[in-house]
Design an enzyme around this catalytic site. Structure first.
Site, PDB file in Angstrom:
ATOM      1  CE  LYS A 272     -24.778  77.077 -78.851  1.00  0.00           C
ATOM      2  NZ  LYS A 272     -25.461  77.576 -77.647  1.00  0.00           N
ATOM      3  CG  ASP A 344     -27.332  74.799 -76.758  1.00  0.00           C
ATOM      4  OD1 ASP A 344     -26.115  74.638 -77.002  1.00  0.00           O
ATOM      5  OD2 ASP A 344     -27.893  75.910 -76.833  1.00  0.00           O
ATOM      6  NE  ARG A 348     -25.507  72.794 -67.847  1.00  0.00           N
ATOM      7  CZ  ARG A 348     -26.461  73.691 -67.564  1.00  0.00           C
ATOM      8  NH1 ARG A 348     -27.447  73.378 -66.741  1.00  0.00           N
ATOM      9  NH2 ARG A 348     -26.428  74.890 -68.093  1.00  0.00           N
TER      10      ARG A 348
END
Length: 496
Positions: A272, A344, A348
């Site tokens: 990030k 990133d 899931r």
């Protein structure tokens, strides 16, 4: 904080105490209440209403000191038009009134709201939750705490003892919301995967629930390659948490709540960057906080006839020499292979193995909650969570449960043609699709790990778990979103 909340048949004209809050409609609809106020308190109130040009619009509030009288403080809050008034507006008004009264130093307080057209139990619960949750303040990490306003006694006027049970139930729900807020707000060096497991252990110990915590080796034995791929980069071991509530007597429904449990998300090698809020990625475990808070409330409320399982695949997503590479292919516990084209999009991957595990419990329904995509925030903002489900009764039940608790859900499409965006040339699927419709392809990814015969819903709560400035019942910071929806849904028995 609030010590005691109780229902009372007193009215704004008969109640006597320290502080009184009155809700007023706009226009002619508010005239009756205005006349009662003027009759009781006289010119002082009439003059202040005129000076401040108080119209009764939503969001308006006015505090009036009544020296030498009882009550000595009058708080007026606007309710808007009667046609627009319902439980949500009642919550907002009760929260605003409570904050005004508490900040003025009141300890004994009464709420006089127009509850005649509302179900007494629902009105009582809405006001009780609003009073307590709006006064929440988290000062655990301050060396010197600020003095906090509190209300020692609150009366809900116009409600008899038949509504008191709803007030008592609200205590458990609020405790669950506050637990979720504390977990989300705590820094990532405090809330770790082990800390989430410890929280589940505390709930199990206090309320007699069953707890199983799978360690890394246990997850390896179950083939959870998708979940463990995310955990590889962290020095902290993953914890796969399974907490179970069993009712007294026979259970005719089995429900599973699954929460995303990323206690910190660096993005992995898809790191990030500036503007991505990496400093706020402590709240990437908002889904796990919601299901833990819900289980705490459910354990105290003890709903009959329903067995509830909570699953959290907790870990960190970090960078190290052992962290998973972009382009790696991993195998989930249902045998599906996944090409990781973005490290990133890790939530899931953890949920994939959690959902496979959940379905093996042979439940009547599975609901997962996750701070999954920025795309959902763009679509629905910070006050509405996205809902995906192929099951109409389940989706409707969750929407109604959310509305009952003041948490808004919006059903989104599971468009099958978008699944093409997850195709991989090397594996069964990729973990991300194209940028457009990103929250939809994320839900479609999760659906591949749910057994076809199991009713399933996915809630993307990325925008709703945190409020920078505060709104309604939520002070600035963690909101505890999802707890009330889940508790209401479980108490209703799950899907029809």
């Amino acid at each position: 904080m609030v010590a005691e909340i109780r229902c009372s048949t007193a009215t704004l004209t008969s109640w006597s105490g320290e502080a009184l809050a009155v809700g007023l409609f706009t226009g002619e609809a508010g005239e009756a209440s205005r006349n009662q106020l003027l009759e009781r308190f006289g010119a002082a109130v009439a003059d202040r209403l005129e000076q401040r040009r108080f119209k009764g619009k939503p969001g308006e509030s006015l505090s009036i000191d009544l020296l030498g009288q009882s009550p000595s403080l009058l708080v007026l809050v606007g309710l808007g038009a009667p046609a627009d008034f319902g439980p949500e507006q009642l919550r907002s008004a009760a929260a605003a009134a409570s904050k005004n009264a508490a900040s003025a130093g009141a300890s004994q307080f009464a709420l006089a709201m127009p509850v005649e057209g509302l179900a007494p139990q629902a009105a009582a619960a809405a006001m009780a939750e609003a009073v307590r949750l709006s006064l929440y303040s988290d000062q655990r990490f301050k060396s010197e705490t600020d003095p906090q306003p509190s209300l020692s006694q609150v009366e809900l006027l116009g409600l008899d003892n038949s509504a008191q049970a709803a007030v008592e139930s609200s205590r458990a729900v609020c405790s669950g919301v506050e637990l979720a807020r504390e977990l989300v707000a705590a820094p990532p060096n405090v809330v770790t995967p082990a800390a989430l497991a410890d929280t589940a252990a505390d709930i199990a110990r206090e309320f007699g629930l069953d707890l199983k915590v799978l360690e890394r080796s246990d997850c390896e034995a179950l083939g959870m390659g998708s979940y463990l791929a995310v955990a590889k980069g962290s020095d902290l071991p993953p914890k796969f948490i399974h907490l179970t509530y069993r009712p007294q007597g026979e259970a005719n429904r089995r429900l599973v709540l699954v929460g995303k449990g990323l206690t910190f998300d660096s993005g992995g090698y898809n790191l990030k960057t500036a503007g991505s809020q990496i400093d706020m990625m402590k709240y990437d475990m908002g889904g796990s906080a919601a299901v833990l808070g819900a289980m705490r409330a459910i354990a105290e409320l003890k709903p009959a006839g329903v067995e509830v399982h909570m699953i959290v695949a907790a870990c960190e997503n970090m960078i190290s020499g052992g962290a998973i590479h972009p382009g790696a292919i991993v195998t989930a516990s249902n045998g599906k292979t996944i090409e990781i084209n973005n490290t990133d999009a890790e939530g899931r991957l953890t949920l994939a193995d959690a959902l496979v595990y959940a379905c093996k419990l042979e439940p009547d329904a599975v609901v997962d909650l996750a701070t999954l995509t920025g795309a959902c925030v763009i679509a629905l903002g910070e006050e509405i969570a996205g809902l995906w489900s192929p099951c109409d009764p389940l989706a409707q039940g969750l929407i109604e449960a959310g509305a009952q608790g003041g948490e808004t859900l919006w059903r989104m499409p599971l468009r099958a043609s978008y699944r093409a965006g997850l195709k991989s040339g090397l594996a069964d699927m990729k973990n991300t699709g194209p940028r457009p419709g990103g929250s939809i392809t994320a839900a479609l990814f999760l659906q591949d790990f749910v057994a076809p015969e199991v009713a399933w819903a996915h809630l993307d709560i990325a925008g709703t778990v945190w409020s920078d400035k505060g709104r309604g019942l939520d002070p600035a910071g963690a909101t505890g979103y999802g707890v009330r929806t889940l508790v209401n849904w479980v108490q209703a028995g799950g899907p029809a």
